[in-house]
Design a protein around this motif. Sequence first.
Motif, PDB file in Angstrom:
ATOM      1  N   LEU A  50       0.842  -1.185   0.000  1.00  0.00           N
ATOM      2  CA  LEU A  50       0.000   0.000   0.000  1.00  0.00           C
ATOM      3  C   LEU A  50       0.878   1.235   0.000  1.00  0.00           C
ATOM      4  O   LEU A  50       1.717   1.399   0.882  1.00  0.00           O
ATOM      5  CB  LEU A  50      -0.904   0.023   1.237  1.00  0.00           C
ATOM      6  N   MET A  51       0.693   2.096  -0.984  1.00  0.00           N
ATOM      7  CA  MET A  51       1.433   3.341  -1.091  1.00  0.00           C
ATOM      8  C   MET A  51       0.458   4.469  -0.825  1.00  0.00           C
ATOM      9  O   MET A  51      -0.383   4.781  -1.667  1.00  0.00           O
ATOM     10  CB  MET A  51       2.047   3.458  -2.478  1.00  0.00           C
ATOM     11  N   ILE A  52       0.573   5.067   0.383  1.00  0.00           N
ATOM     12  CA  ILE A  52      -0.442   6.000   0.849  1.00  0.00           C
ATOM     13  C   ILE A  52       0.176   7.340   1.233  1.00  0.00           C
ATOM     14  O   ILE A  52       1.176   7.382   1.939  1.00  0.00           O
ATOM     15  CB  ILE A  52      -1.180   5.407   2.072  1.00  0.00           C
ATOM     16  N   ALA A  53      -0.463   8.415   0.783  1.00  0.00           N
ATOM     17  CA  ALA A  53      -0.091   9.760   1.206  1.00  0.00           C
ATOM     18  C   ALA A  53      -0.872  10.072   2.474  1.00  0.00           C
ATOM     19  O   ALA A  53      -2.098  10.010   2.478  1.00  0.00           O
ATOM     20  CB  ALA A  53      -0.411  10.770   0.113  1.00  0.00           C
ATOM     21  N   THR A  54      -0.159  10.373   3.562  1.00  0.00           N
ATOM     22  CA  THR A  54      -0.828  10.615   4.847  1.00  0.00           C
ATOM     23  C   THR A  54      -0.661  12.056   5.313  1.00  0.00           C
ATOM     24  O   THR A  54      -0.875  12.341   6.483  1.00  0.00           O
ATOM     25  CB  THR A  54      -0.296   9.662   5.932  1.00  0.00           C
ATOM     26  N   LYS A  61     -11.871   7.268   1.298  1.00  0.00           N
ATOM     27  CA  LYS A  61     -11.885   6.037   0.510  1.00  0.00           C
ATOM     28  C   LYS A  61     -10.691   5.154   0.854  1.00  0.00           C
ATOM     29  O   LYS A  61     -10.799   3.930   0.848  1.00  0.00           O
ATOM     30  CB  LYS A  61     -11.935   6.336  -0.989  1.00  0.00           C
ATOM     31  N   VAL A  62      -9.555   5.750   1.196  1.00  0.00           N
ATOM     32  CA  VAL A  62      -8.373   4.981   1.599  1.00  0.00           C
ATOM     33  C   VAL A  62      -8.611   4.346   2.962  1.00  0.00           C
ATOM     34  O   VAL A  62      -8.325   3.169   3.177  1.00  0.00           O
ATOM     35  CB  VAL A  62      -7.114   5.879   1.614  1.00  0.00           C
ATOM     36  N   ARG A  63      -9.152   5.114   3.881  1.00  0.00           N
ATOM     37  CA  ARG A  63      -9.447   4.609   5.227  1.00  0.00           C
ATOM     38  C   ARG A  63     -10.431   3.428   5.161  1.00  0.00           C
ATOM     39  O   ARG A  63     -10.230   2.394   5.795  1.00  0.00           O
ATOM     40  CB  ARG A  63     -10.008   5.728   6.099  1.00  0.00           C
ATOM     41  N   LEU A  64     -11.483   3.576   4.376  1.00  0.00           N
ATOM     42  CA  LEU A  64     -12.473   2.508   4.243  1.00  0.00           C
ATOM     43  C   LEU A  64     -11.873   1.259   3.607  1.00  0.00           C
ATOM     44  O   LEU A  64     -12.161   0.138   4.025  1.00  0.00           O
ATOM     45  CB  LEU A  64     -13.677   2.994   3.426  1.00  0.00           C
ATOM     46  N   VAL A  80       4.278   1.879   2.039  1.00  0.00           N
ATOM     47  CA  VAL A  80       5.099   2.981   1.551  1.00  0.00           C
ATOM     48  C   VAL A  80       4.299   4.229   1.892  1.00  0.00           C
ATOM     49  O   VAL A  80       3.159   4.383   1.450  1.00  0.00           O
ATOM     50  CB  VAL A  80       5.347   2.892   0.034  1.00  0.00           C
ATOM     51  N   ILE A  81       4.881   5.093   2.701  1.00  0.00           N
ATOM     52  CA  ILE A  81       4.151   6.244   3.220  1.00  0.00           C
ATOM     53  C   ILE A  81       4.793   7.539   2.735  1.00  0.00           C
ATOM     54  O   ILE A  81       5.998   7.725   2.855  1.00  0.00           O
ATOM     55  CB  ILE A  81       4.129   6.228   4.767  1.00  0.00           C
ATOM     56  N   ASP A  82       3.956   8.410   2.190  1.00  0.00           N
ATOM     57  CA  ASP A  82       4.357   9.774   1.868  1.00  0.00           C
ATOM     58  C   ASP A  82       3.780  10.631   2.986  1.00  0.00           C
ATOM     59  O   ASP A  82       2.639  11.077   2.920  1.00  0.00           O
ATOM     60  CB  ASP A  82       3.806  10.190   0.510  1.00  0.00           C
ATOM     61  N   LYS A  89       1.601   5.148  11.569  1.00  0.00           N
ATOM     62  CA  LYS A  89       1.024   4.460  12.718  1.00  0.00           C
ATOM     63  C   LYS A  89      -0.489   4.397  12.596  1.00  0.00           C
ATOM     64  O   LYS A  89      -1.112   3.378  12.901  1.00  0.00           O
ATOM     65  CB  LYS A  89       1.424   5.136  14.021  1.00  0.00           C
ATOM     66  N   ALA A  90      -1.114   5.469  12.127  1.00  0.00           N
ATOM     67  CA  ALA A  90      -2.569   5.485  11.945  1.00  0.00           C
ATOM     68  C   ALA A  90      -3.002   4.415  10.942  1.00  0.00           C
ATOM     69  O   ALA A  90      -3.971   3.693  11.170  1.00  0.00           O
ATOM     70  CB  ALA A  90      -3.026   6.866  11.498  1.00  0.00           C
ATOM     71  N   VAL A  91      -2.272   4.285   9.827  1.00  0.00           N
ATOM     72  CA  VAL A  91      -2.588   3.277   8.819  1.00  0.00           C
ATOM     73  C   VAL A  91      -2.365   1.880   9.396  1.00  0.00           C
ATOM     74  O   VAL A  91      -3.196   0.984   9.217  1.00  0.00           O
ATOM     75  CB  VAL A  91      -1.743   3.486   7.543  1.00  0.00           C
ATOM     76  N   LYS A  92      -1.259   1.686  10.114  1.00  0.00           N
ATOM     77  CA  LYS A  92      -0.977   0.386  10.725  1.00  0.00           C
ATOM     78  C   LYS A  92      -2.073  -0.016  11.699  1.00  0.00           C
ATOM     79  O   LYS A  92      -2.484  -1.175  11.737  1.00  0.00           O
ATOM     80  CB  LYS A  92       0.363   0.410  11.466  1.00  0.00           C
TER      81      LYS A  92
END
Length: 140
Positions: A50-54, A61-64, A80-82, A89-92
């Motif tokens: 998952l390549m996510i801009a945070t 839509k990403v959170r869901l 992969v975090i931008d 940590k929130a995504v994890k």
Amino acid sequence: MAIKMRVLHTGKGKLAALAPMIHQEFGLDINATDVIPPAYSCNNERLVVLMIATKGDMENKVRLFCRELTKARAQNVALVIDGTEAGAKAVKDILAEAGTKVMDEVFYVKSSFLPFLNAIKDDEKAAALAWAHRMVDGLQ
């Protein structure tokens, strides 16, 4: 190496440029790279990158999508975090709540607000591909 793997990105900055590089490196299926949420659902994937801009608030839509990424859909997830460590940590936390295994090592990229500054340098490409190989090698 044949592996059931998907590379999903938010379509922003360097993330959109890194996704096809990883896709090509591992010789994945033609529909293995997509935006979040993907056109084809994840089903029993061995690894989902998952390549996510945070930066700021994460898109709804990403959170869901992350909340629905259960162990049946993805056995392992690599990030992969931008953005910042707090964003990672929130995504994890969301992914752990869904029940999938999140790989410990997170790869951070830094995109610019100016599109012409988002080119991938050779050292960034080498670091990203080395990270991707560590993630695949670390699968259980």
